[in-house]
Design a protein around this motif. Sequence first.
Motif, PDB file in Angstrom:
ATOM      1  N   ARG A   1     -55.922  12.170 -31.898  1.00 32.02           N
ATOM      2  CA  ARG A   1     -56.732  11.341 -32.784  1.00 32.02           C
ATOM      3  C   ARG A   1     -56.220   9.930 -32.829  1.00 32.02           C
ATOM      4  O   ARG A   1     -55.013   9.701 -32.912  1.00 32.02           O
ATOM      5  N   ILE A   2     -57.163   8.987 -32.842  1.00 31.59           N
ATOM      6  CA  ILE A   2     -56.797   7.581 -32.978  1.00 31.59           C
ATOM      7  C   ILE A   2     -57.684   6.961 -34.054  1.00 31.59           C
ATOM      8  O   ILE A   2     -58.867   7.302 -34.161  1.00 31.59           O
ATOM      9  N   LEU A   3     -57.093   6.106 -34.858  1.00 31.87           N
ATOM     10  CA  LEU A   3     -57.841   5.338 -35.853  1.00 31.87           C
ATOM     11  C   LEU A   3     -57.791   3.883 -35.414  1.00 31.87           C
ATOM     12  O   LEU A   3     -56.714   3.343 -35.166  1.00 31.87           O
ATOM     13  N   ILE A   4     -58.967   3.265 -35.295  1.00 35.11           N
ATOM     14  CA  ILE A   4     -59.045   1.860 -34.907  1.00 35.11           C
ATOM     15  C   ILE A   4     -59.634   1.077 -36.073  1.00 35.11           C
ATOM     16  O   ILE A   4     -60.744   1.375 -36.527  1.00 35.11           O
ATOM     17  N   CYS A   5     -58.880   0.099 -36.558  1.00 42.74           N
ATOM     18  CA  CYS A   5     -59.334  -0.755 -37.662  1.00 42.74           C
ATOM     19  C   CYS A   5     -59.577  -2.157 -37.115  1.00 42.74           C
ATOM     20  O   CYS A   5     -58.635  -2.861 -36.748  1.00 42.74           O
ATOM     21  N   ASP A   6     -60.848  -2.543 -37.047  1.00 42.16           N
ATOM     22  CA  ASP A   6     -61.214  -3.862 -36.531  1.00 42.16           C
ATOM     23  C   ASP A   6     -62.582  -4.217 -37.084  1.00 42.16           C
ATOM     24  O   ASP A   6     -63.453  -3.352 -37.160  1.00 42.16           O
ATOM     25  N   ASP A   7     -62.774  -5.465 -37.480  1.00 42.28           N
ATOM     26  CA  ASP A   7     -64.076  -5.851 -38.031  1.00 42.28           C
ATOM     27  C   ASP A   7     -65.070  -6.271 -36.952  1.00 42.28           C
ATOM     28  O   ASP A   7     -66.215  -6.589 -37.242  1.00 42.28           O
ATOM     29  N   ASP A   8     -64.640  -6.244 -35.694  1.00 41.09           N
ATOM     30  CA  ASP A   8     -65.521  -6.600 -34.580  1.00 41.09           C
ATOM     31  C   ASP A   8     -66.151  -5.320 -34.021  1.00 41.09           C
ATOM     32  O   ASP A   8     -65.474  -4.518 -33.373  1.00 41.09           O
ATOM     33  N   GLU A   9     -67.445  -5.145 -34.283  1.00 43.81           N
ATOM     34  CA  GLU A   9     -68.143  -3.920 -33.863  1.00 43.81           C
ATOM     35  C   GLU A   9     -68.108  -3.723 -32.347  1.00 43.81           C
ATOM     36  O   GLU A   9     -68.084  -2.592 -31.868  1.00 43.81           O
ATOM     37  N   ASP A  10     -68.111  -4.822 -31.577  1.00 38.82           N
ATOM     38  CA  ASP A  10     -68.048  -4.706 -30.119  1.00 38.82           C
ATOM     39  C   ASP A  10     -66.723  -4.097 -29.674  1.00 38.82           C
ATOM     40  O   ASP A  10     -66.683  -3.229 -28.803  1.00 38.82           O
ATOM     41  N   ILE A  11     -65.638  -4.552 -30.285  1.00 40.25           N
ATOM     42  CA  ILE A  11     -64.311  -3.999 -29.966  1.00 40.25           C
ATOM     43  C   ILE A  11     -64.279  -2.514 -30.310  1.00 40.25           C
ATOM     44  O   ILE A  11     -63.797  -1.696 -29.530  1.00 40.25           O
ATOM     45  N   LEU A  12     -64.802  -2.162 -31.486  1.00 40.09           N
ATOM     46  CA  LEU A  12     -64.825  -0.754 -31.889  1.00 40.09           C
ATOM     47  C   LEU A  12     -65.616   0.079 -30.884  1.00 40.09           C
ATOM     48  O   LEU A  12     -65.184   1.167 -30.495  1.00 40.09           O
ATOM     49  N   SER A  13     -66.765  -0.425 -30.468  1.00 39.68           N
ATOM     50  CA  SER A  13     -67.611   0.305 -29.514  1.00 39.68           C
ATOM     51  C   SER A  13     -66.917   0.491 -28.179  1.00 39.68           C
ATOM     52  O   SER A  13     -66.910   1.591 -27.613  1.00 39.68           O
ATOM     53  N   ILE A  14     -66.336  -0.591 -27.656  1.00 37.27           N
ATOM     54  CA  ILE A  14     -65.661  -0.536 -26.353  1.00 37.27           C
ATOM     55  C   ILE A  14     -64.472   0.421 -26.402  1.00 37.27           C
ATOM     56  O   ILE A  14     -64.331   1.287 -25.542  1.00 37.27           O
ATOM     57  N   CYS A  15     -63.633   0.265 -27.411  1.00 39.68           N
ATOM     58  CA  CYS A  15     -62.446   1.128 -27.539  1.00 39.68           C
ATOM     59  C   CYS A  15     -62.850   2.589 -27.712  1.00 39.68           C
ATOM     60  O   CYS A  15     -62.241   3.482 -27.115  1.00 39.68           O
ATOM     61  N   THR A  16     -63.883   2.828 -28.515  1.00 41.92           N
ATOM     62  CA  THR A  16     -64.360   4.198 -28.725  1.00 41.92           C
ATOM     63  C   THR A  16     -64.815   4.803 -27.403  1.00 41.92           C
ATOM     64  O   THR A  16     -64.419   5.919 -27.038  1.00 41.92           O
TER      65      THR A  16
ATOM     66  N   ILE B   1     -57.445  11.289 -42.108  1.00 44.89           N
ATOM     67  CA  ILE B   1     -57.645  11.437 -40.658  1.00 44.89           C
ATOM     68  C   ILE B   1     -56.392  11.982 -39.968  1.00 44.89           C
ATOM     69  O   ILE B   1     -56.482  12.758 -39.028  1.00 44.89           O
ATOM     70  N   MET B   2     -55.226  11.559 -40.436  1.00 48.34           N
ATOM     71  CA  MET B   2     -53.931  11.877 -39.820  1.00 48.34           C
ATOM     72  C   MET B   2     -53.964  11.649 -38.301  1.00 48.34           C
ATOM     73  O   MET B   2     -53.783  12.552 -37.496  1.00 48.34           O
ATOM     74  N   PRO B   3     -54.189  10.370 -37.911  1.00 41.40           N
ATOM     75  CA  PRO B   3     -54.261  10.066 -36.476  1.00 41.40           C
ATOM     76  C   PRO B   3     -52.888  10.153 -35.814  1.00 41.40           C
ATOM     77  O   PRO B   3     -51.856  10.104 -36.481  1.00 41.40           O
ATOM     78  N   ASP B   4     -52.900  10.265 -34.483  1.00 37.91           N
ATOM     79  CA  ASP B   4     -51.661  10.246 -33.710  1.00 37.91           C
ATOM     80  C   ASP B   4     -51.182   8.812 -33.516  1.00 37.91           C
ATOM     81  O   ASP B   4     -50.007   8.571 -33.261  1.00 37.91           O
ATOM     82  N   ILE B   5     -52.123   7.875 -33.620  1.00 39.55           N
ATOM     83  CA  ILE B   5     -51.819   6.456 -33.438  1.00 39.55           C
ATOM     84  C   ILE B   5     -52.902   5.630 -34.135  1.00 39.55           C
ATOM     85  O   ILE B   5     -54.034   6.094 -34.299  1.00 39.55           O
ATOM     86  N   ILE B   6     -52.528   4.421 -34.543  1.00 33.70           N
ATOM     87  CA  ILE B   6     -53.470   3.511 -35.209  1.00 33.70           C
ATOM     88  C   ILE B   6     -53.476   2.181 -34.456  1.00 33.70           C
ATOM     89  O   ILE B   6     -52.405   1.652 -34.128  1.00 33.70           O
ATOM     90  N   LEU B   7     -54.670   1.645 -34.206  1.00 34.76           N
ATOM     91  CA  LEU B   7     -54.805   0.280 -33.686  1.00 34.76           C
ATOM     92  C   LEU B   7     -55.262  -0.571 -34.863  1.00 34.76           C
ATOM     93  O   LEU B   7     -56.289  -0.273 -35.470  1.00 34.76           O
ATOM     94  N   MET B   8     -54.512  -1.599 -35.190  1.00 32.05           N
ATOM     95  CA  MET B   8     -54.786  -2.421 -36.376  1.00 32.05           C
ATOM     96  C   MET B   8     -55.021  -3.874 -36.005  1.00 32.05           C
ATOM     97  O   MET B   8     -54.157  -4.514 -35.410  1.00 32.05           O
ATOM     98  N   ASP B   9     -56.186  -4.375 -36.378  1.00 31.50           N
ATOM     99  CA  ASP B   9     -56.518  -5.785 -36.162  1.00 31.50           C
ATOM    100  C   ASP B   9     -55.835  -6.635 -37.220  1.00 31.50           C
ATOM    101  O   ASP B   9     -55.571  -6.169 -38.336  1.00 31.50           O
ATOM    102  N   ASN B  10     -55.553  -7.884 -36.892  1.00 35.42           N
ATOM    103  CA  ASN B  10     -54.945  -8.798 -37.860  1.00 35.42           C
ATOM    104  C   ASN B  10     -55.950  -9.285 -38.900  1.00 35.42           C
ATOM    105  O   ASN B  10     -55.688  -9.242 -40.086  1.00 35.42           O
ATOM    106  N   TRP B  11     -57.120  -9.752 -38.444  1.00 31.99           N
ATOM    107  CA  TRP B  11     -58.088 -10.383 -39.339  1.00 31.99           C
ATOM    108  C   TRP B  11     -59.116  -9.388 -39.837  1.00 31.99           C
ATOM    109  O   TRP B  11     -60.290  -9.526 -39.587  1.00 31.99           O
TER     110      TRP B  11
END
Length: 120
Positions: free
Chosen positions: A4-19, A45-55
Amino acid sequence: MARRILICDDDEDILSICTYILEEKDWEVHTRNHCKNIVETVQEIMPDIILMDNWIPDIGGIKATQAIKSTLSISHIPIVYFSANNDVKALARVAGADDFLAKPFDIEDLERMVTSVLEK
């Protein structure tokens, strides 16, 4: 069992691509475009890793990362800080992230980073 991965980013394109990229690798991908209730979200969620955006809206990536890292039940989860900010390495250090990835990145960079952090 899927990783499991949790991606936190306000850019929907980044979320879509990474997903798309990570689901192709059989990851279970969870995304958030804000950091509201970040500790509860991570505990759920208890992800194995988190990707965190700065902004990221609400409290921002640094505070969100610090909140996760200061919560005992989830502090072990590796966080990769990713940002287009040219000082992403310093921001990741301040946040307490395990690693960082500068935007823009290519698919191989993302895959390599996620794999290397999980192998640590």
